[in-house]
Design a protein around this motif. Structure first.
Motif, PDB file in Angstrom:
ATOM      1  N   GLU A   1       0.854  -1.193   0.000  1.00 44.86           N
ATOM      2  CA  GLU A   1       0.000   0.000   0.000  1.00 44.86           C
ATOM      3  C   GLU A   1       0.882   1.232   0.000  1.00 44.86           C
ATOM      4  O   GLU A   1       1.698   1.422   0.900  1.00 44.86           O
TER       5      GLU A   1
ATOM      6  N   GLN B   1      -0.412   3.159  -8.441  1.00 48.36           N
ATOM      7  CA  GLN B   1      -0.838   3.834  -7.219  1.00 48.36           C
ATOM      8  C   GLN B   1      -0.270   5.251  -7.156  1.00 48.36           C
ATOM      9  O   GLN B   1      -0.980   6.198  -6.772  1.00 48.36           O
TER      10      GLN B   1
ATOM     11  N   PRO C   1      -6.558   2.636   0.759  1.00 49.50           N
ATOM     12  CA  PRO C   1      -6.230   1.309   1.296  1.00 49.50           C
ATOM     13  C   PRO C   1      -6.150   0.227   0.217  1.00 49.50           C
ATOM     14  O   PRO C   1      -6.920   0.230  -0.747  1.00 49.50           O
ATOM     15  N   VAL C   2      -5.200  -0.654   0.406  1.00 40.77           N
ATOM     16  CA  VAL C   2      -5.026  -1.799  -0.486  1.00 40.77           C
ATOM     17  C   VAL C   2      -5.170  -3.071   0.344  1.00 40.77           C
ATOM     18  O   VAL C   2      -4.478  -3.240   1.351  1.00 40.77           O
TER      19      VAL C   2
ATOM     20  N   GLU D   1      -8.335  -0.095  -7.103  1.00 41.91           N
ATOM     21  CA  GLU D   1      -8.931  -1.419  -6.888  1.00 41.91           C
ATOM     22  C   GLU D   1      -9.109  -2.185  -8.197  1.00 41.91           C
ATOM     23  O   GLU D   1      -9.018  -3.415  -8.227  1.00 41.91           O
TER      24      GLU D   1
ATOM     25  N   GLN E   1      -9.750   5.682  -5.575  1.00 37.16           N
ATOM     26  CA  GLN E   1      -9.805   4.383  -4.917  1.00 37.16           C
ATOM     27  C   GLN E   1     -10.260   3.300  -5.888  1.00 37.16           C
ATOM     28  O   GLN E   1      -9.692   2.195  -5.926  1.00 37.16           O
TER      29      GLN E   1
END
Length: 339
Positions: free
Chosen positions: A235, A260, A241-242, A282, A278
């Motif tokens: 992350e 990212q 958040p990952v 994802e 986000q």
């Protein structure tokens, strides 16, 4: 040898009785890998295969169950993800097909799903990351628990199996508890049985078996890898958040870090909202596991693997893998009994 084998049978007798199998060895549910061919092979070899439903539709799951039943008359289970939008329909499919064991994974099982499994007469298996939640699962109706350490492949928690076993096994005795994560040899399985486990779950070794439908490039990548190559996803920014996923480091891993960083910069520049950023992060791995397993794209695909991958040295039939595990456990018991 007979005495040692009898001792092993006694150690995991609670697990074999619960599963209805010769050996208390469960196959880990791996999306795209744990389908009818691998699942039936594990069950036919005396273990307990588990279909990974993943994102399947009810019809797709029904076809997988029917296919497995054509290939084996031995017990097997189905792993369902609690967040699946059709969870109750998937439970219904399992019950209608007379599947005896249903695993609810990926979160705390919702009450309606638990009741449906129990009312339908199937045995419920759940996962727990802690003793307190494990006790709560049992009170809610779980018939067995799996504790999976961070050494495992795929989606992982933060705690190793070594620690989870010490925290949970001495204190959770109401139901059978199966251990998972980083297991690749029979001696290790034996050690956890002696601590109070009822059996073990393995995924990585079976993923590279002869019966696994995974691409030959996928299996070869496993054989070439060491434990140090199986790392959790990183992350980059806590604002995005990952979910940690353990897999083999490749070009896709490196590109994910770049993605990212680029997405964070777009957010800081005001080009995308936080929610959009986000989603972009994802979606990076969307379809990546299938690309690796089915298409053999081990460069940019997601090659999920546990740290036991270093113990995968060749492609073997499932029955040979299980026999090897048994022989290692029995040999360890014989060594202890030697004068």
């Amino acid at each position: 040898m007979a005495d040692a084998r009898a001792r092993l049978d006694r150690l995991w007798s609670r697990g074999t009785a619960f599963l209805g199998t010769q050996y208390a060895i469960m196959g880990g549910a791996m999306s795209w890998v744990s389908e009818m061919h691998l699942v039936s092979a594990i069950s036919n070899a005396g273990g307990f295969g588990v279909i990974a439903c993943g994102a399947m539709s009810p019809d797709q799951l029904a076809a997988q169950i029917a296919g497995t039943q054509r290939l084996t008359d031995k017990p097997f289970g189905v792993n369902l993800i609690t967040m699946h939008p059709d969870l109750l329909d998937l439970v219904r499919v399992c019950l209608e097909a007379k599947v005896g064991h249903i695993v609810l994974a990926g979160g705390i099982p919702p009450g309606p799903a638990v009741r449906a499994v129990k009312d339908g007469g199937a045995k419920l298996i759940t996962f727990t990351p802690s003793l307190a939640l494990g006790k709560r699962m049992v009170r809610s109706g779980a018939d067995a628990i799996v504790i999976e350490g961070s050494e495992a492949g795929g989606h992982i928690g933060p705690v190793s199996l070594t620690v989870l076993a010490q925290e949970i096994l001495p204190h959770l005795r109401d139901v059978p508890v199966f251990v998972a994560g980083g297991l690749g040899r029979g001696e290790a399985i034996l050690a956890y049985l002696e601590m109070g486990a009822s059996g073990a779950q393995l995924g990585t070794r079976f993923a590279a078996s002869s019966e696994s439908i995974a691409h030959e490039k996928f299996k070869k990548f496993f054989i070439q890898a060491s434990a140090r190559d199986a790392l959790p996803s990183v992350e980059l920014d806590a604002r995005f958040p990952v979910i940690p996923v353990r897999g083999l480091v490749n070009e896709g891993t490196r590109k994910f870090l770049e993605h990212q960083a680029e997405t964070r910069d777009k957010f800081l520049a005001g080009d995308v909202t936080k929610e959009e950023a986000q989603l972009l992060i994802e979606r990076f791995w969307a379809g990546a596991l299938r690309r690796a397993v089915i298409d053999g794209d081990v460069e940019t695909g997601s090659v999920m693997a546990g740290q036991s991958v270093g113990m995968v040295t060749k492609v073997q039939p499932v029955a040979e893998i299980i026999e090897e595990l048994i022989a290692q456990a029995v040999a360890a018991l014989e060594d202890r009994a030697a004068p």
